[in-house]
Design a protein around this motif. Structure first.
Motif, short mmCIF file in Angstrom:
data_model
loop_
_atom_site.label_atom_id
_atom_site.label_comp_id
_atom_site.label_asym_id
_atom_site.label_seq_id
_atom_site.Cartn_x
_atom_site.Cartn_y
_atom_site.Cartn_z
N GLY A 1 5.47 5.04 1.84
CA GLY A 1 5.13 6.98 1.96
C GLY A 1 5.41 6.97 0.32
O GLY A 1 6.51 6.22 -0.16
N ASP A 2 5.02 7.82 0.40
CA ASP A 2 5.19 8.25 -1.59
C ASP A 2 7.06 8.76 -1.88
O ASP A 2 6.82 10.44 -1.89
CB ASP A 2 4.30 9.37 -1.89
N ASN A 3 7.69 8.04 -1.50
CA ASN A 3 9.00 8.43 -2.09
C ASN A 3 9.99 7.02 -2.41
O ASN A 3 10.05 6.01 -2.44
CB ASN A 3 10.22 8.95 -0.89
N SER B 1 0.82 -0.90 -0.22
CA SER B 1 -0.27 0.42 0.31
C SER B 1 0.87 1.45 0.01
O SER B 1 2.15 0.85 0.52
CB SER B 1 -0.63 0.16 1.41
N THR B 2 0.53 2.31 -1.18
CA THR B 2 1.00 3.09 -0.86
C THR B 2 0.65 4.87 -0.54
O THR B 2 -1.09 4.91 -0.97
CB THR B 2 2.43 3.63 -2.38
N GLY B 3 1.16 5.43 0.12
CA GLY B 3 1.04 6.68 0.70
C GLY B 3 0.80 7.42 1.89
O GLY B 3 0.84 6.82 2.59
N ASN B 4 1.47 8.29 1.41
CA ASN B 4 1.76 8.86 2.75
C ASN B 4 0.92 9.11 4.28
O ASN B 4 1.37 9.57 4.70
CB ASN B 4 2.00 10.63 2.53
N GLU B 5 -0.33 9.81 3.48
CA GLU B 5 -1.89 9.22 4.67
C GLU B 5 -2.32 8.39 5.30
O GLU B 5 -2.73 8.39 6.11
CB GLU B 5 -2.48 10.13 3.61
N LEU B 6 -1.06 7.38 4.94
CA LEU B 6 -1.92 5.78 4.96
C LEU B 6 -1.17 5.64 6.90
O LEU B 6 -0.52 5.68 6.98
CB LEU B 6 -1.82 4.59 4.00
MG MG Z 1 -1.14 8.33 -2.88
#
Ligand code: MG
Ligand code: AMP
Length: 402
Positions: A232-234, A189-194
């Motif tokens: 995270g998104d990097n 799963s990807t995303g800084n908000e997760l």
């Molecule tokens: Mg995203």
């Protein structure tokens, strides 16, 4: 705006996915564990089944000609020559004219007999049996090889096996059976908000719904999911996790970051380590989807919205899994229903609409794309093919159940 100028059709995306599917890997499992698996070999009967003529009722083995005209008022009188014992083939017991023998269900039909009278239609008086019903040739008898002939193919590879099949496979003399190995599928799963389920989200954060949803479906579909957590998104984090997941899995699914925004890392990361074959499908929901490979392993970038990720999972990822499993026909539970209202759709893309099905009527649940509640309140999906501008109220649709 240059985003998604080159979307391809769902059909083309499926073909691209199937093309990169690794070949079926067969494994042997004990026959009692085969239900739910996909058969990876031919199963043939190694003997005639049954191996002898056998009775299908409790009664008397007779020559049918001895019972002609028998009835309540005029029973045929036969002399009882003995009993058939279960599991034994008594060659001494021979049924001649006006002779019968008691036979239990499953017993070997004695020589000379050609039918069985149910015990309900008989009466005994000492060694004499009164038969009150006539029987025809072969009545109440399962003939040798009536089920399967020795050498006959009973199952072909690609069959989704059921518990009943396990019984038949064992009857063909097999204690173990070759089935397709379970595909190992990595989930990222990807995303800084997760945040994971165990964390109470702060403003701006959302809990990761995709990984458990994808994993749960994959378990049910006969795969082995491996969860790699949240990234995270990097770019570095993406590439690190791909570096771990690719060697351990047959297929890798990333969710989130699959669009063409500058912050979307998935396509760039896959391209860095392998190649991107597809980016953008004429599918709603599910347009921002990526299909690629890293060292020959299929890698998918699924959209972040859970409903979109799910639609892509069952429309594009599933055909690849089916190919890996050697499944001969898709295993898609569905029901037919009638549409309660008109459903509009945009020509040129395949649309999947969530519906509730009640007493054969499908009612769409229209909602904004990010909603989770429509995912669980609905019973399944109705597909509106790309060439249609919607479906009319009253039309018959196939609802893919989920
Ligand atoms: Mg995203
Ligand atoms: P993205 O595809 O990364 O642009 O994300 C689209 C939307 O889906 C955003 O609102 C994300 O917060 C949401 N989203 C992405 N991944 C997940 C996930 N694993 N679970 C729940 N929502 C997600």
């Amino acid at each position: 705006m240059t985003r998604f100028l080159t979307v391809i059709s769902v059909k083309e995306a499926v073909a691209a996915a199937e093309k990169i599917a690794p070949p079926v890997r067969a494994v042997s499992v004990p026959v009692e564990q085969c239900a739910g698996r996909i058969l990876a070999e031919n199963i043939a009967a190694d003997t005639d089944i049954p191996g002898f003529d056998r009775s299908i009722v409790d009664g008397y083995a007779v020559r049918c000609s001895d019972t002609t005209g028998a009835g309540d008022s005029a029973p045929a009188l036969l002399s009882c020559a003995g009993r058939v014992m279960m599991g034994e083939n008594d060659t001494q017991l021979v049924i001649g004219n006006s002779v019968c023998a008691y036979i239990p269900t499953g017993g070997v039909l004695p020589a000379g007999a050609d039918a069985v009278v149910m015990v309900e239609y008989t009466e005994t008086a000492g060694d004499t049996v009164l038969v009150k019903k006539s029987v025809s040739h072969g009545e109440n008898v399962l003939m040798r090889d009536e089920d399967f002939r020795c050498g006959e193919t009973v199952f072909l590879p690609g069959k989704h096996l059921t518990p009943q099949d396990a019984g038949v496979i064992a009857s063909c003399g097999r204690a173990s059976v070759l089935v397709a190995d379970k595909p190992v599928v990595g989930i990222i799963s990807t995303g800084n908000e997760l945040v994971p389920a165990s964390v109470v989200p702060k403003p701006g954060q959302v809990r990761d719904a995709n990984a458990p949803m994808l994993a749960a479906w994959l378990y049910e579909y006969g795969c082995v999911p491996i969860l790699y957590g949240i990234v995270g998104d990097n770019r570095e984090a993406f590439e690190d996790v791909l570096e771990r997941a690719v060697p351990e899995c047959d297929v890798v699914l990333l969710s989130g970051g699959s669009s063409k925004d500058d912050r979307d890392m998935t396509a760039g990361s896959i391209a860095q380590k392998g190649s991107v074959l597809v980016h953008g499908i004429a599918l709603a929901p599910g347009k921002p989807t990526i299909i690629g490979t890293i060292r020959e392993k299929p890698v998918f970038g699924l959209p972040g919205h859970p409903a979109s990720a799910f639609v892509v999972l069952i429309t594009v990822v599933r055909p690849l899994l089916d190919k890996m499993l050697g499944l001969s026909k898709p295993w898609i539970p569905s029901v037919k229903a009638t549409l309660a209202v008109n459903i509009p759709s945009q020509r040129g893309r395949e649309e999947y609409v969530r519906v509730v099905v009640d007493k054969g009527v499908a009612t769409p649940l229209f909602g904004k794309s990010g909603l989770l509640n429509t995912l669980v309140k609905s019973d399944g999906l109705v597909c509106i093919p790309a060439g249609f501008e919607g479906l009319e109220m009253g039309s018959e649709v196939e609802v893919i159940l989920w």
